[in-house]
Design a protein around this motif. Structure first.
Motif, mmCIF file in Angstrom:
data_model
loop_
_atom_site.group_PDB
_atom_site.id
_atom_site.type_symbol
_atom_site.label_atom_id
_atom_site.label_comp_id
_atom_site.label_asym_id
_atom_site.label_seq_id
_atom_site.Cartn_x
_atom_site.Cartn_y
_atom_site.Cartn_z
ATOM 1 N N ARG A 1 -20.443 -36.547 107.946
ATOM 2 C CA ARG A 1 -19.413 -37.572 108.000
ATOM 3 C C ARG A 1 -18.038 -36.948 108.189
ATOM 4 N NH1 ARG A 1 -20.881 -41.939 103.190
ATOM 5 N NH2 ARG A 1 -22.947 -42.572 103.985
ATOM 6 N N ARG A 2 -17.129 -37.768 108.667
ATOM 7 C CA ARG A 2 -15.745 -37.324 108.861
ATOM 8 C C ARG A 2 -15.179 -36.879 107.512
ATOM 9 N NH1 ARG A 2 -11.248 -39.038 112.334
ATOM 10 N NH2 ARG A 2 -9.298 -38.809 111.177
ATOM 11 N N PRO A 3 -14.800 -35.611 107.353
ATOM 12 C CA PRO A 3 -14.334 -35.124 106.052
ATOM 13 C C PRO A 3 -12.863 -35.476 105.815
ATOM 14 C CG PRO A 3 -14.337 -33.331 107.614
ATOM 15 C CD PRO A 3 -14.905 -34.517 108.346
ATOM 16 N N VAL A 4 -12.462 -35.473 104.545
ATOM 17 C CA VAL A 4 -11.060 -35.751 104.217
ATOM 18 C C VAL A 4 -10.168 -34.598 104.671
ATOM 19 C CG1 VAL A 4 -11.642 -37.232 102.271
ATOM 20 C CG2 VAL A 4 -11.333 -34.780 101.900
ATOM 21 N N TRP A 5 -10.766 -33.417 104.887
ATOM 22 C CA TRP A 5 -9.977 -32.269 105.320
ATOM 23 C C TRP A 5 -9.965 -32.093 106.839
ATOM 24 C CZ3 TRP A 5 -13.610 -29.502 107.832
ATOM 25 C CH2 TRP A 5 -14.929 -29.510 107.340
ATOM 26 N N LEU A 6 -10.332 -33.111 107.578
ATOM 27 C CA LEU A 6 -10.319 -33.012 109.035
ATOM 28 C C LEU A 6 -8.904 -32.654 109.501
ATOM 29 C CD1 LEU A 6 -12.084 -33.603 111.651
ATOM 30 C CD2 LEU A 6 -10.826 -35.756 111.739
ATOM 31 N N PRO A 7 -8.737 -31.547 110.245
ATOM 32 C CA PRO A 7 -7.391 -31.126 110.662
ATOM 33 C C PRO A 7 -6.674 -32.214 111.451
ATOM 34 C CG PRO A 7 -8.985 -29.376 111.045
ATOM 35 C CD PRO A 7 -9.785 -30.590 110.677
ATOM 36 N N THR A 8 -5.370 -32.325 111.222
ATOM 37 C CA THR A 8 -4.573 -33.296 111.964
ATOM 38 C C THR A 8 -4.171 -32.758 113.329
ATOM 39 O OG1 THR A 8 -2.586 -32.478 110.852
ATOM 40 C CG2 THR A 8 -3.697 -34.382 109.878
ATOM 41 N N ARG A 9 -4.008 -31.445 113.439
ATOM 42 C CA ARG A 9 -3.729 -30.833 114.729
ATOM 43 C C ARG A 9 -3.892 -29.321 114.629
ATOM 44 N NH1 ARG A 9 2.800 -31.734 115.589
ATOM 45 N NH2 ARG A 9 3.497 -30.901 113.590
ATOM 46 N N VAL A 10 -4.068 -28.707 115.787
ATOM 47 C CA VAL A 10 -4.210 -27.253 115.907
ATOM 48 C C VAL A 10 -3.274 -26.819 117.027
ATOM 49 C CG1 VAL A 10 -5.785 -25.339 116.349
ATOM 50 C CG2 VAL A 10 -6.622 -27.385 115.174
ATOM 51 N N PHE A 11 -2.562 -25.727 116.826
ATOM 52 C CA PHE A 11 -1.692 -25.224 117.892
ATOM 53 C C PHE A 11 -1.561 -23.714 117.780
ATOM 54 C CE2 PHE A 11 0.920 -26.516 114.309
ATOM 55 C CZ PHE A 11 1.834 -25.497 114.144
ATOM 56 N N ASP A 12 -1.166 -23.073 118.881
ATOM 57 C CA ASP A 12 -1.004 -21.622 118.907
ATOM 58 C C ASP A 12 0.225 -21.257 119.718
ATOM 59 O OD1 ASP A 12 -1.724 -20.462 121.741
ATOM 60 O OD2 ASP A 12 -3.232 -22.017 121.361
ATOM 61 N N ASP A 13 0.688 -20.012 119.534
ATOM 62 C CA ASP A 13 1.827 -19.503 120.301
ATOM 63 C C ASP A 13 1.416 -18.349 121.198
ATOM 64 O OD1 ASP A 13 1.423 -17.453 118.524
ATOM 65 O OD2 ASP A 13 3.472 -17.402 117.740
ATOM 66 N N GLY A 14 0.105 -18.232 121.438
ATOM 67 C CA GLY A 14 -0.400 -17.147 122.275
ATOM 68 C C GLY A 14 -0.808 -15.926 121.487
ATOM 69 N N ARG A 15 -0.446 -15.878 120.192
ATOM 70 C CA ARG A 15 -0.787 -14.738 119.347
ATOM 71 C C ARG A 15 -1.409 -15.187 118.027
ATOM 72 N NH1 ARG A 15 2.134 -10.707 116.073
ATOM 73 N NH2 ARG A 15 3.956 -12.058 116.042
ATOM 74 N N ARG A 16 -0.894 -16.251 117.460
ATOM 75 C CA ARG A 16 -1.419 -16.802 116.219
ATOM 76 C C ARG A 16 -1.807 -18.259 116.427
ATOM 77 N NH1 ARG A 16 3.065 -13.852 114.021
ATOM 78 N NH2 ARG A 16 2.374 -12.132 112.711
ATOM 79 N N THR A 17 -2.687 -18.737 115.541
ATOM 80 C CA THR A 17 -3.123 -20.130 115.585
ATOM 81 C C THR A 17 -2.863 -20.769 114.233
ATOM 82 O OG1 THR A 17 -4.869 -19.554 117.172
ATOM 83 C CG2 THR A 17 -5.063 -21.673 116.049
ATOM 84 N N TRP A 18 -2.362 -21.999 114.265
ATOM 85 C CA TRP A 18 -2.133 -22.775 113.047
ATOM 86 C C TRP A 18 -3.077 -23.970 113.029
ATOM 87 C CZ3 TRP A 18 1.537 -20.064 115.549
ATOM 88 C CH2 TRP A 18 2.428 -19.294 114.796
ATOM 89 N N ILE A 19 -3.777 -24.160 111.923
ATOM 90 C CA ILE A 19 -4.647 -25.320 111.735
ATOM 91 C C ILE A 19 -4.028 -26.156 110.626
ATOM 92 C CG2 ILE A 19 -6.975 -26.116 111.156
ATOM 93 C CD1 ILE A 19 -7.996 -23.356 112.068
ATOM 94 N N GLU A 20 -3.572 -27.343 110.972
ATOM 95 C CA GLU A 20 -2.826 -28.177 110.033
ATOM 96 C C GLU A 20 -3.757 -29.188 109.383
ATOM 97 O OE1 GLU A 20 0.735 -31.113 110.855
ATOM 98 O OE2 GLU A 20 1.379 -29.017 110.918
ATOM 99 N N MET A 21 -3.808 -29.156 108.042
ATOM 100 C CA MET A 21 -4.667 -30.042 107.278
ATOM 101 C C MET A 21 -3.896 -31.277 106.806
ATOM 102 S SD MET A 21 -7.603 -28.660 107.284
ATOM 103 C CE MET A 21 -8.631 -27.196 107.116
ATOM 104 N N PRO A 22 -4.591 -32.391 106.552
ATOM 105 C CA PRO A 22 -3.918 -33.573 106.008
ATOM 106 C C PRO A 22 -3.534 -33.343 104.552
ATOM 107 C CG PRO A 22 -6.287 -33.927 106.101
ATOM 108 C CD PRO A 22 -6.026 -32.617 106.786
ATOM 109 N N PRO A 23 -2.557 -34.089 104.024
ATOM 110 C CA PRO A 23 -2.105 -33.886 102.643
ATOM 111 C C PRO A 23 -3.218 -34.030 101.611
ATOM 112 C CG PRO A 23 -0.560 -35.261 103.848
ATOM 113 C CD PRO A 23 -1.751 -35.092 104.726
ATOM 114 N N GLN A 24 -4.161 -34.951 101.846
ATOM 115 C CA GLN A 24 -5.229 -35.183 100.861
ATOM 116 C C GLN A 24 -6.213 -34.023 100.764
ATOM 117 O OE1 GLN A 24 -4.557 -37.008 103.527
ATOM 118 N NE2 GLN A 24 -6.384 -37.681 104.641
#
Length: 292
Positions: free
Chosen positions: A201-224
Motif C-alpha cells: 500500500r501507499r506508505p505514509v513516508w512516500l517521498p514528495t519529490r526527488v531532485f539532484d544537482d548532478g552530484r548529490r541527490t535529495w529525497i524529500e519526505m512528507p512531514p508525517q
C-alpha cells in the motif's frame, strides 16, 4: 491566453523550486554550531607586528576549540570552515577518533611528528552510516603536533595536543553547511524523477519529490514520515541491488551520488517498495526553470 497560462504556471513552478536551496541552507545554519571567532592577541606597544607575530595571531583567530554546546554524547562536532584549525585533545592511554563526512574518502594524511604519534585510517563505522575514520594516539603526554587530512572533498587542518589524566577527545566530527545548500542554480537542478509504489500500500513516508544537482541527490519526505520507521535506500544497477549510504537532514535523505533507479524498502516478508526513477533532464521543458 495560452501564453499567459504558460507564464503563470512557470511563475508558480519557479517560486516552488527556488525555495529549495534557501530552505536547506536555513536548516543547515540552524543545526551547525557557530564558528569560534577568537580575537587576535594584543601587542604591549604600538609597534608593528613582526611576521611571526602576524602568523601567530592568524593561527589564534583560526583555532577552533571544544564548546559545551556542540557535543552529541561524547562526539565533538565542529562546523567546517576552510582555513580553520581544529583542536584535538588526545591521551597516551586512549585512542581518539576523527570521523569524516559519510561518503568522503581520504586521499592523503600527514602528521608533523610521525615518530611519537600513531595516525591510521579505518573504514566503515556502520552499514548505514559508513564513513572513513582516522585513529589518533600519542606515545606520551605533553606533546603537540599538527595533522593534515586531504580528502575527496576538502582539506582538514588539525592541531593535536597530548595530555595526561583521564580527559581526551573521544570523537571529533564536522557539520557541513555547504553540503546542505544546493550548489547549482535552480535552473541546473533536475526534478525529473518518477515516484511510485510498486509493492504494498501507499506508505505514509512516500517521498514528495526527488531532485539532484548532478552530484548529490535529495529525497524529500512528507512531514508525517518523522513519526514512522524510515526505510533504507537501495540503488538498482545492472549488477543487482546495492544498499546505499545516506544521511538525514531534516525531512530529506541526502545521497552523495546520482542514481537512475533506486528503491525505498521497508519490511521483510511483505515489504513495501517505493521506486524512484530518474527521467530525461530535457523530458519536460516546463519544469526546467530558467531555460529560454
Amino acid at each position: 491566453m495560452k501564453a499567459a497560462s504558460i507564464l503563470f504556471v512557470s511563475t508558480l513552478a519557479a517560486a516552488a523550486f527556488s525555495t529549495v536551496p534557501a530552505a536547506v541552507a536555513q536548516e543547515a545554519q540552524s543545526q551547525c554550531p557557530a564558528i569560534n571567532a577568537a580575537a587576535p592577541p594584543a601587542l604591549s606597544s604600538r609597534r608593528a607586528r613582526t611576521s611571526v607575530e602576524t602568523l601567530a595571531a592568524a593561527n589564534v583567530a583560526a583555532r577552533q576549540r571544544p564548546d559545551a554546546r556542540s557535543f552529541a554524547q561524547a562526539r565533538q562536532i565542529y562546523t567546517y570552515a576552510s582555513g580553520a584549525i581544529y583542536e584535538l585533545y588526545t591521551n597516551p592511554n586512549f585512542i581518539s577518533t576523527i570521523l569524516l563526512e559519510p561518503g568522503e574518502t581520504l586521499n592523503d594524511i600527514a602528521a608533523g611528528d610521525t615518530s611519537r604519534w600513531m595516525v591510521t585510517e579505518a573504514q566503515a563505522e556502520a552499514e548505514v552510516d559508513g564513513r572513513t575514520i582516522v585513529l589518533v594516539k600519542p606515545q606520551a603526554a605533553n606533546l603537540r603536533t599538527n595533522i593534515v587530512l586531504v580528502t575527496s572533498r576538502r582539506t582538514y587542518t588539525i592541531e593535536a595536543v597530548a595530555q595526561s589524566g583521564q580527559a581526551y577527545s573521544a570523537e571529533v566530527a564536522w557539520c557541513y553547511p555547504e553540503t546542505a545548500v544546493v550548489s547549482a542554480a535552480v535552473s541546473e537542478l533536475n526534478f525529473e524523477y518518477r515516484i511510485r509504489t510498486t509493492r504494498g500500500r501507499r506508505p505514509v513516508w512516500l517521498p514528495t519529490r526527488v531532485f539532484d544537482d548532478g552530484r548529490r541527490t535529495w529525497i524529500e519526505m512528507p512531514p508525517q514520515a518523522s513519526a514512522t520507521d524510515l526505510p533504507p535506500l537501495f540503488v538498482i544497477t545492472g549488477e543487482g541491488v546495492e544498499l546505499v549510504n545516506y544521511r538525514l537532514q531534516g525531512d530529506r535523505y541526502v545521497v552523495d551520488r546520482v542514481f537512475d533507479v533506486a528503491e525505498l524498502r521497508l519490511g521483510t516478508r511483505s515489504p513495501v517498495i517505493v521506486r524512484m526513477e530518474r527521467e530525461g533532464r530535457e523530458a519536460s521543458p516546463m519544469r526546467r526553470i530558467g531555460r529560454p
